[in-house]
Design a protein around this motif. Structure first.
Motif, PDB file in Angstrom:
ATOM      1  N   UNK A 130       0.829  -1.213   0.000  1.00 26.93           N
ATOM      2  CA  UNK A 130       0.000   0.000   0.000  1.00 26.93           C
ATOM      3  C   UNK A 130       0.855   1.251   0.000  1.00 26.93           C
ATOM      4  N   UNK A 131       1.981   1.227   0.754  1.00 29.16           N
ATOM      5  CA  UNK A 131       2.788   2.431   0.886  1.00 29.16           C
ATOM      6  C   UNK A 131       3.695   2.666  -0.321  1.00 29.16           C
ATOM      7  N   UNK A 132       4.338   1.598  -0.836  1.00 30.38           N
ATOM      8  CA  UNK A 132       5.327   1.755  -1.905  1.00 30.38           C
ATOM      9  C   UNK A 132       4.699   1.715  -3.290  1.00 30.38           C
ATOM     10  N   UNK A 133       3.686   0.867  -3.433  1.00 25.94           N
ATOM     11  CA  UNK A 133       3.120   0.701  -4.780  1.00 25.94           C
ATOM     12  C   UNK A 133       1.676   1.185  -4.859  1.00 25.94           C
ATOM     13  N   UNK A 134       1.068   1.473  -3.732  1.00 25.49           N
ATOM     14  CA  UNK A 134      -0.323   1.896  -3.760  1.00 25.49           C
ATOM     15  C   UNK A 134      -1.258   0.804  -4.231  1.00 25.49           C
ATOM     16  N   UNK A 135      -0.848  -0.432  -3.994  1.00 24.66           N
ATOM     17  CA  UNK A 135      -1.627  -1.584  -4.467  1.00 24.66           C
ATOM     18  C   UNK A 135      -2.370  -2.216  -3.298  1.00 24.66           C
ATOM     19  N   UNK A 136      -3.223  -1.422  -2.671  1.00 24.19           N
ATOM     20  CA  UNK A 136      -4.000  -1.950  -1.561  1.00 24.19           C
ATOM     21  C   UNK A 136      -4.942  -3.054  -2.023  1.00 24.19           C
ATOM     22  N   UNK A 137      -5.331  -2.994  -3.265  1.00 29.19           N
ATOM     23  CA  UNK A 137      -6.261  -3.998  -3.767  1.00 29.19           C
ATOM     24  C   UNK A 137      -5.648  -5.395  -3.807  1.00 29.19           C
ATOM     25  N   UNK A 138      -4.255  -5.479  -3.771  1.00 29.42           N
ATOM     26  CA  UNK A 138      -3.593  -6.784  -3.796  1.00 29.42           C
ATOM     27  C   UNK A 138      -3.437  -7.383  -2.414  1.00 29.42           C
ATOM     28  N   UNK A 139      -3.739  -6.573  -1.392  1.00 30.81           N
ATOM     29  CA  UNK A 139      -3.539  -7.053  -0.026  1.00 30.81           C
ATOM     30  C   UNK A 139      -4.432  -8.238   0.301  1.00 30.81           C
ATOM     31  N   UNK A 180      -4.836   6.433   4.030  1.00 32.73           N
ATOM     32  CA  UNK A 180      -3.787   5.401   4.048  1.00 32.73           C
ATOM     33  C   UNK A 180      -4.142   4.302   5.021  1.00 32.73           C
ATOM     34  N   UNK A 181      -3.505   3.147   4.800  1.00 32.08           N
ATOM     35  CA  UNK A 181      -3.771   1.998   5.664  1.00 32.08           C
ATOM     36  C   UNK A 181      -3.324   2.275   7.092  1.00 32.08           C
TER      37      UNK A 181
END
Length: 997
Positions: A130-139, A180-181
């Protein structure tokens, strides 16, 4: 490969991770498990494996690392070791020491989180995504494979990742700035609910007109807030003392012994309290939003876990029941929190009540439009006795054991009563909020409740005209607002919002029925014995009816009873005349309306140009004086005497003389029928006097004279009145005296002047009958002057007639021939006739006689009186003269040859009046008196007495005969002792008898 050291394997793992060669990295770990530490390898993956790589491609590697399976994969000896084969062990170790490896645990990893490698790695890797790639959807792809083995990861995924994903990607993808998360995880319970629900509130506020956003609030509560609350225990537990958390600690053991809820259970309850507080606070600002949330969301048990909870209940049964109760309390509190009084708020509150009934298994409320009979009934004994005012403060509505919001059947039913009360008041035109209805019920004084009720009635009366069916429905609602369906006497205190003004409700409703001309409804509701809903006594109904009549009367701008408010007052009297047939006040009101209606046909303006209104009659200290204004402002109105007298009599019958405000329920005890007749007679006399003055003001003496001689009658001698009564009763005598003194410049002929003088003499006679004794002296002086004027006028007329006769005689006489001589003084005389008999001879010849004096008329009256009333023994039927001849009649001749002069008729009338009533003026009643050969009536005695007392000399043969007779009236008047006795008897007994002589 066998000669690779730990340092070489580490460098290879870093190379493979950087190149995202997951397969090689997995094989390397499997072949060198003994020298590759799992934690080290996870740190390498965490640090060097690109975040853009989908988690699905390295989940197998993670599972291999954390698994304990030592199965070696198919041998692969062709590893590319070119990057490390030339490095010595020392060089490799040096490079490893310089490698920047991330710690396995994230800096914000929960301190109470598990210590296993996978939980720490997944938590840190998810933050890196989430922080480096902004890919929260992959979490979720990264975390979900491990939730079955890690409760921590499951709770974290549901309470943090899932709500944030829904906010940022599903519900509000265009929201700026994104959350942010880490900031999401740092939300505390106090502000977290507000932040999570802020998106829904902003969206609703900025929604375009007509855009449907129904369900967004409930969706956010179900899909964002509720999952976030799933992790509330962990957030709370981080702040607790480690000893209190331990199940084996003395504190926890003591809580179980005392039956106190565990900290976990209390944490769950306390966390949801913030959600319930948000609902109540939102209701204050945006009740529609709160109502929608409660209507569409079933409470803490209604959670969307996104399939990550396998449909298992996450709350214990007891905790779930407790939270449902608290949610129901929050729903009740949200209704009490709103101050708006719109119909939309009331509809929202009704929907909330339906939702609460479904959640707590209470009977649902009826529809707002349901009939009164369908509304729930309250138990008076179950109602709270006293509710502190602080109970309505916003911060106290969610307190435990709150008397109004604790979710039980009593508080639920009570809130229904307040909701329906506010709805009915709104439908009746007086909007009020539900909380204000509750305060009005519990704390409102009778004056405050009456103020709201008056506002309702004013709105109803100002609105469109209502028929009987509509007013019947209004009465049902107002009666329900008093007692909430409890059958009781409205004289008592009811439990409703109008519980302290039951009698006033019924009375004002009756007034409204009468004002709307719903007379049948009023009689059917409040009068008929078959009515079981009436709460007014018969005398109260009568009082309200009379008040309504007077109100309509006072509001009338015109006195005509066929128009406007006067018609309404008349219709009420007509409708209730048979019901209150014995009501004296209703009869007085009917007389008042009759008088007012009659006055409406005249033009009448009061001071300063203010037009006359019916209320002026009631506020006037002397209503009969208005008739004087009518006469002044309406020419020739004095000719409508009968109408004016009727107005005055009706004003007297209305009781305005002594009881203008109609406060008494019956006529005063001293108003007997005789007294009422006496008051009417006084009013009639007064109006006649006003009409006489008006006629004289318009130079109409003939009408004034007609009223005097035809309308005024001598006062009755059968009843004695005080001098004050006489003065009041005969107050019109001043008008009669004014008429007797009236002089008109329009008369020029002698005949007209003589006739007017005759009439004035007649009026003087009536004035003597009507005036009090104190005014007789002035009247008699005026009478004497008129009599002298009449004598002079008669002398002039006689002289003119004699001159005319002499002229005619001279023309007919033989003496008119040359050489004929006739003595002038004996012309026209019969042979041997005395000079004083000349007039009589003329009368015998049918010629007109000279005018007779007033005492000649009295002498004729005596003759008429003696023949018809008092024939005396030894006397002839008619009066005789001194020489035995009959007293001549006022006529001038007998048979067809004679005629009666008009002024002689007037003399006869005056004589009759004197003979019949002058004694009352003097306070005496005297019998006939014999005096020689004359029979004197009482009127003649009184007449002579008047002349004697005022010093007039004898006039005429009769006067001289009586005065010269030794035993005559002159002797009586001349005898001081006899005169003194007579006066004494007049003053003491009001009567004097003179013995026959």
């Amino acid at each position: 490969m066998a000669n690779l050291t730990t340092a070489h394997c580490t460098l290879l793992a870093v190379r493979y991770a950087s190149e995202h060669n997951v397969q090689a990295l997995s094989s390397l770990f499997l072949h060198h498990r003994d020298i590759l530490n799992p934690e080290l390898l996870l740190r390498i993956v965490l640090t060097y494996l690109p975040e853009s790589l989908e988690p699905s491609k390295y989940l197998t590697l993670i599972q291999t690392i954390i698994s304990h399976n030592r199965r070696v994969a198919n041998e692969q000896n062709d590893f590319d070791i070119s990057s490390t084969k030339n490095l010595t062990n020392a060089q490799a170790r040096k490079r490893v020491r310089n490698l920047p490896l991330l710690p396995l645990a994230h800096p914000h990893y929960p301190p109470d989180g598990p210590d296993d490698l996978v939980s720490q790695f997944i938590y840190h890797r998810a933050h890196r995504l989430e922080e480096e790639a902004g890919l929260l959807s992959l979490v979720p792809q990264l975390v979900s494979p491990f939730i079955d083995s890690s409760e921590f990861l499951k709770v974290w995924l549901i309470s943090s990742i899932l709500p944030l994903l829904r906010i940022e990607y599903e519900y509000y993808p265009r929201s700026v700035p994104p959350l942010s998360l880490q900031s999401f995880e740092d939300l505390d319970r106090a502000n977290g609910v507000n932040i999570l629900m802020s998106k829904a509130m902003e969206t609703r506020q900025h929604a375009k007109t007509g855009e449907r956003l129904t369900g967004t609030v409930a969706r956010d509560l179900r899909g964002v807030v509720a999952p976030w609350m799933y992790g509330d225990n962990g957030r709370k537990r981080r702040k607790l003392d480690a000893e209190a958390k331990s199940p084996s600690s003395p504190v926890a053991e003591r809580m179980r012994i005392l039956g106190i809820a565990s900290q976990e259970e209390r944490d769950v309850q306390n966390g949801w309290d913030y959600v319930f507080s948000w609902i109540v606070e939102t209701a204050v600002q945006n009740f529609a939003l709160a109502s929608e949330a409660i209507e569409d969301w079933a409470g803490p048990s209604d959670v969307d876990f996104g399939g990550y909870n396998d449909g298992k209940p996450y709350l214990k049964e007891e905790v779930g029941k407790t939270l449902s109760q608290k949610y129901g309390q929050a729903a009740l509190a949200s209704i009490y929190a709103v101050d708006a009084d719109t119909l939309k708020v009331i509809n929202g509150a009704h929907k909330i009540l339906i939702r609460i009934g479904m959640l707590l298994n209470f009977p649902p409320p009826p529809d707002l439009g349901a009939s009164i009979d369908e509304l729930p009934k309250v138990d008076r004994l179950a109602l709270p006795d006293q509710i502190p005012l602080s109970a309505f403060q916003l911060d106290s509505l969610l307190h435990d054991d709150h008397p109004l919001t604790t979710p039980n059947l009593e508080s639920y039913t009570l809130l229904q009563m307040f909701t329906f009360s506010a709805y009915y008041l709104s439908s009746l035109g007086s909007a009020i909020s539900i909380v204000d209805a509750a305060k009005l019920c519990f704390y409102g004084t009778a004056e405050e409740q009456l103020s709201v009720f008056r506002r309702v009635m004013n709105s109803l009366n100002a609105g469109p005209r209502k028929d009987e069916q509509q007013w019947d429905g209004v009465r049902e609602k107002l009666t329900w607002l008093w007692g909430w369906g409890i059958d009781a006497n409205m004289g008592q205190r009811g439990p409703g919002v109008f519980g302290k003004i039951g009698d006033t409700i019924e009375k004002d409703l009756l007034r409204a029925f009468l004002s709307s001309s719903c007379y049948d409804l009023a009689k059917r509701t409040f009068i008929l014995e078959s009515s079981l809903t009436a709460h007014l006594r018969r005398d109260e109904v009568e009082s309200v009816t009379i008040t309504s009549i007077l109100q309509s009367y006072d509001n009338a701008s015109n006195g005509n009873r066929t128009r406007g408010s006067m018609k309404k007052a008349s219709d009420v009297i007509t409708a209730f005349r048979t019901i209150f047939a014995d009501s004296p006040i209703l009869k007085r009101l009917e007389a008042l309306l009759s008088a007012t209606h009659a006055m409406s046909f005249y033009s009448l303006t009061l001071q300063h140009g203010v037009p006359f209104q019916p209320v002026n009659i009631r506020v006037s200290h002397d209503p009969i004086s208005l008739i004087q204004k009518i006469l002044e402002q309406n020419p020739q109105s004095y000719t409508n005497l009968r109408d004016l007298i009727s107005i005055a009599e009706n004003l007297v019958a209305a009781g305005l003389i002594e009881d203008r405000d109609f406060k008494e329920t019956v006529l005063p005890s001293n108003n007997s029928p005789e007294d009422m007749d006496h008051r009417k007679a006084e009013a009639e006399s007064r109006v006649i006097g006003m009409a006489i003055d008006a006629a004289l003001a318009e130079d109409d003496f003939e009408t004034a004279y007609s009223y005097i001689v035809n309308r005024f009658q001598p006062p009755s001698q059968s009843k004695e009145y005080s001098s004050q009564d006489i003065d009041v009763e005969t107050g019109a005598w001043r008008s009669v005296v004014a008429a007797s003194k009236y002089r008109s410049n329009s008369l020029t002929s002698n005949t007209g002047i003589l006739r007017r003088l005759d009439q004035r003499m007649d009026v003087f006679a009536h004035a003597l009958l009507l005036a009090p004794p104190s005014a007789l002296s002035d009247i008699l002086n005026s009478w004497r002057r008129v009599e002298e004027e009449m004598t002079a006028q008669l002398a002039r007329e006689e002289e003119a007639e004699n001159a005319w006769d002499d002229k005619g005689d001279r023309l007919r006489s033989p003496s008119s021939l040359p050489g004929t001589f006739v003595e002038e003084r004996t012309a026209g005389m019969q042979f041997g006739q005395p000079t004083r008999e000349m007039g009589r001879s003329r009368a015998g010849r049918g010629e007109e006689e000279v005018p007779m004096g007033l005492f000649d008329v009295a002498r004729g009256a005596a003759a008429a009186f003696n023949r018809t009333a008092f024939p005396l023994k030894g006397t002839k039927p008619g009066p005789v003269g001194k020489g035995g001849s009959e007293v001549s009649s006022p006529t001038t001749g007998d048979g067809d040859e004679g005629r009666v002069r008009k002024r002689d008729v007037a003399y006869n009338a005056a004589t009759n009046v004197l003979a019949s009533g002058l004694g009352w003026v003097l306070g005496t009643f005297i019998r006939n008196v014999h005096c020689g050969s004359f029979i004197l009536t009482a009127g003649q005695v009184r007449h002579l007495w008047i002349r004697h007392r005022i010093g007039l000399p004898p006039k005429g043969e009769l006067d001289r005969t009586i005065s010269e007779e030794p035993c005559g009236i002159g002797r009586v008047f001349a005898d001081p002792e006899t005169l003194t006795d007579m006066v004494s008897e007049i003053e003491e007994r009001g009567s004097c008898w003179v013995a026959e002589i």
